[in-house]
Enzyme design. Structure first.
Site, mmCIF file in Angstrom:
data_model
loop_
_atom_site.group_PDB
_atom_site.id
_atom_site.type_symbol
_atom_site.label_atom_id
_atom_site.label_comp_id
_atom_site.label_asym_id
_atom_site.label_seq_id
_atom_site.Cartn_x
_atom_site.Cartn_y
_atom_site.Cartn_z
ATOM 1 N N LYS A 2 0.864 -1.187 0.000
ATOM 2 C CA LYS A 2 0.000 0.000 0.000
ATOM 3 C C LYS A 2 0.893 1.227 0.000
ATOM 4 O O LYS A 2 2.031 1.184 0.469
ATOM 5 C CB LYS A 2 -0.896 0.014 1.241
HETATM 6 P P1 NAD Z 1 -13.348 7.323 -2.585
HETATM 7 O O1 NAD Z 1 -12.331 8.372 -2.352
HETATM 8 O O2 NAD Z 1 -13.823 7.068 -3.962
HETATM 9 O O3 NAD Z 1 -14.653 7.581 -1.676
HETATM 10 C C1 NAD Z 1 -14.601 7.734 -0.291
HETATM 11 C C2 NAD Z 1 -15.983 8.205 0.158
HETATM 12 O O4 NAD Z 1 -16.027 8.205 1.581
HETATM 13 C C3 NAD Z 1 -16.329 9.629 -0.269
HETATM 14 O O5 NAD Z 1 -17.723 9.707 -0.524
HETATM 15 C C4 NAD Z 1 -15.976 10.451 0.973
HETATM 16 O O6 NAD Z 1 -16.668 11.693 1.036
HETATM 17 C C5 NAD Z 1 -16.450 9.491 2.048
HETATM 18 N N1 NAD Z 1 -15.872 9.727 3.368
HETATM 19 C C6 NAD Z 1 -14.586 9.948 3.714
HETATM 20 N N2 NAD Z 1 -14.489 10.091 5.053
HETATM 21 C C7 NAD Z 1 -15.746 9.933 5.552
HETATM 22 C C8 NAD Z 1 -16.294 9.965 6.837
HETATM 23 N N3 NAD Z 1 -15.538 10.181 7.898
HETATM 24 N N4 NAD Z 1 -17.628 9.741 6.975
HETATM 25 C C9 NAD Z 1 -18.417 9.503 5.907
HETATM 26 N N5 NAD Z 1 -17.953 9.471 4.653
HETATM 27 C C10 NAD Z 1 -16.631 9.690 4.476
HETATM 28 O O7 NAD Z 1 -12.716 5.996 -1.934
HETATM 29 P P2 NAD Z 1 -13.097 4.483 -2.248
HETATM 30 O O8 NAD Z 1 -12.167 3.990 -3.291
HETATM 31 O O9 NAD Z 1 -14.561 4.371 -2.437
HETATM 32 O O10 NAD Z 1 -12.639 3.783 -0.903
HETATM 33 C C11 NAD Z 1 -13.492 3.718 0.246
HETATM 34 C C12 NAD Z 1 -12.992 2.621 1.163
HETATM 35 O O11 NAD Z 1 -12.987 1.380 0.455
HETATM 36 C C13 NAD Z 1 -11.570 2.780 1.699
HETATM 37 O O12 NAD Z 1 -11.489 2.201 2.983
HETATM 38 C C14 NAD Z 1 -10.754 1.952 0.721
HETATM 39 O O13 NAD Z 1 -9.512 1.535 1.261
HETATM 40 C C15 NAD Z 1 -11.689 0.799 0.506
HETATM 41 N N6 NAD Z 1 -11.476 0.025 -0.717
HETATM 42 C C16 NAD Z 1 -11.483 0.601 -1.947
HETATM 43 C C17 NAD Z 1 -11.317 -0.187 -3.082
HETATM 44 C C18 NAD Z 1 -11.401 0.387 -4.475
HETATM 45 O O14 NAD Z 1 -11.363 -0.412 -5.432
HETATM 46 N N7 NAD Z 1 -11.536 1.670 -4.658
HETATM 47 C C19 NAD Z 1 -11.094 -1.559 -2.940
HETATM 48 C C20 NAD Z 1 -11.112 -2.126 -1.675
HETATM 49 C C21 NAD Z 1 -11.299 -1.320 -0.571
#
Ligand code: NAD
Length: 421
Positions: A111
């Site tokens: 990461k």
């Molecule tokens: P992103 O940046 O696309 O979206 C994040 C979302 O969460 C946004 O809507 C943001 O406003 C919101 N957010 C942030 N802090 C917040 C809070 N305190 N309360 C409420 N909402 C909040 O990110 P993503 O890619 O969707 O990732 C989200 C999670 O999923 C992370 O933990 C990431 O590690 C995990 N994840 C992502 C992927 C992927 O393929 N993108 C894969 C596995 C896991």
């Protein structure tokens, strides 16, 4: 809250080690081997100097952690956020090792992250920061060494800059150095929806276990970015009602169900879910406690804690985010009979299609979306079945079972490889 300063319940790397040790106990794993598997193999901290639009210089701090490469190249996203710290990156890298092992893709865990507020940066500043960071970690990345991907606040444009910078340095187009790229630049059909689609596949398996019908089920989703946004769309397509969603700016609620397509249009126009017509505002801290059947945390770490777990109403939690539930909260949710589908299983759809993307890049032959989605769902269903069977065998919850499956796989490969001395 994340990081070492946050205390043990909120330090994600401490949480990882606690869960690992718990699984190791069931497997009667040698303690020394456990130490090898818990300790990150390599940690790189780099200075990322950037020329800002106003002519000044700023130095950002970047990290890349390779937790384990016993099974294959390190794999894992890059996060741009002001709250990034080394313990968070370590934990995210370690979870990737576990996640890849759970879904049986031939990668280890890595990461990366840069401490920054991406919303305060222009496109030009973001591009220069991304390119300088890529150059700074060049020596340890590559299609056979370490393959980054998007995470919070990074997207396919950032991946395209990353791929281009790497390719300019090695003097050949190297699409397989990173996944989550745009289609036409080595990206895979179905990658952007993959984590959300994997969340749906996990939810369908969990609902079958709980004998819950998705049609009409009430679902609350925290986070409306890549994972939460796609999960909302795909779960709503099954006839479920998305009753509450949130983002960093606030939360909204409608017990009759939100119109997800219109909500996406609202977010596109206003950059937030807040103020959506046909919804009432909700205290963002209360989203995880809202009346619902299914809760999908899809934002950030440590949101279901010892403090609020007792108030969770959902019968199923599908962890779209990494590390949303603390170990103390797990015990409370177990007592309440909540079926928690852990992050290292539930959000593995993203890395699964990243694996398909890496395979396609190396073959130079691209699959259609139907094939990607079909193979993704098959892998998620198989992983769920293996973890569920392990939970029954060891009489544990799904999180411990997922760790048992993963630790067993990584430990067995490590033993077969032997220790180079
Ligand atoms: P992103 O940046 O696309 O979206 C994040 C979302 O969460 C946004 O809507 C943001 O406003 C919101 N957010 C942030 N802090 C917040 C809070 N305190 N309360 C409420 N909402 C909040 O990110 P993503 O890619 O969707 O990732 C989200 C999670 O999923 C992370 O933990 C990431 O590690 C995990 N994840 C992502 C992927 C992927 O393929 N993108 C894969 C596995 C896991």
């Amino acid at each position: 809250m994340s990081g070492a300063a946050a205390g043990a319940e909120h330090n994600p790397f401490e949480q990882f080690k606690k869960r690992f040790d718990n699984a190791a106990k069931y497997l009667k794993l040698d303690a020394g081997l456990g130490d090898i598997l818990k300790t990150p193999t390599r940690e790189l901290t780099v200075a990322v100097p950037v020329l800002m639009d106003d002519g000044t210089y700023r130095v950002f701090t970047g990290y890349r952690v390779q937790h384990n490469t016993a099974i294959g190249p390190a794999k894992g996203g890059i996060r741009y956020d002001s709250k990034v710290d080394i313990d968070e990156v370590r934990a995210l890298a370690a979870w990737m090792t576990m996640k890849c092992a759970v879904v049986n893709v031939p990668f280890g865990g890595g990461k990366g992250g840069i401490i920054c507020d991406p919303k305060a940066l222009s496109q030009g500043e973001l591009e220069r920061m991304t390119r300088r960071y890529t150059a700074a970690i060049m020596d340890i990345i590559g299609p056979d060494k370490d393959v980054p991907a998007p995470d919070v606040n990074t997207n396919e444009q950032v991946m395209a800059w990353f791929m281009d910078t790497y390719s300019m340095h090695v003097r050949q187009a190297t699409t397989a150095v990173v996944t989550g790229k745009p289609i036409g630049l080595g990206g895979s059909a179905g990658r952007s929806a993959a984590t959300g689609r994997g969340v749906l596949a996990t939810l369908e398996c969990a609902a079958a276990v709980k004998k819950m019908k998705l049609k009409g089920a009430k679902v609350a989703i925290q986070g409306f970015g890549n994972v939460g946004g796609w999960a909302a769309t795909l779960i709503a397509e099954q006839g479920a009602k998305i009753v509450a969603v949130s983002d960093i700016q606030g939360a909204i609620h409608n017990p009759q169900g939100l119109d997800v397509a219109k909500l996406h249009a609202h977010v596109k126009a206003t950059k937030s879910v807040v103020g959506f017509k046909g919804s009432k505002p909700l205290d963002a801290d209360k989203l995880v406690e809202v009346e619902c059947d299914v809760l999908v945390p899809a934002a950030t770490e440590n949101v279901i804690t010892a403090k609020n777990a007792k108030n969770v109403k959902a019968k199923i939690i599908v962890e779209g985010a990494n590390g949303p539930t603390t170990a103390d909260a797990d015990a409370i949710l177990d007592d309440k009979g909540v079926l928690v589908c852990p992050d290292i299983l539930a959000n593995a759809g993203g890395v699964t299609v990243s694996y398909f993307e890496w395979v396609q890049d190396r073959m130079g032959y691209f699959w259609d979306e139907e094939r990607v989605n079909k193979e993704l769902v098959q892998k998620m269903q198989k992983a769920f079945a293996e973890v569920h069977a392990t939970a029954e065998q060891y009489k544990t919850n799904m999180r411990t079972a997922a760790y048992i499956v993963a630790v067993d796989r990584v430990a067995s490969v490590t033993k077969k490889r032997g220790l180079y001395a």
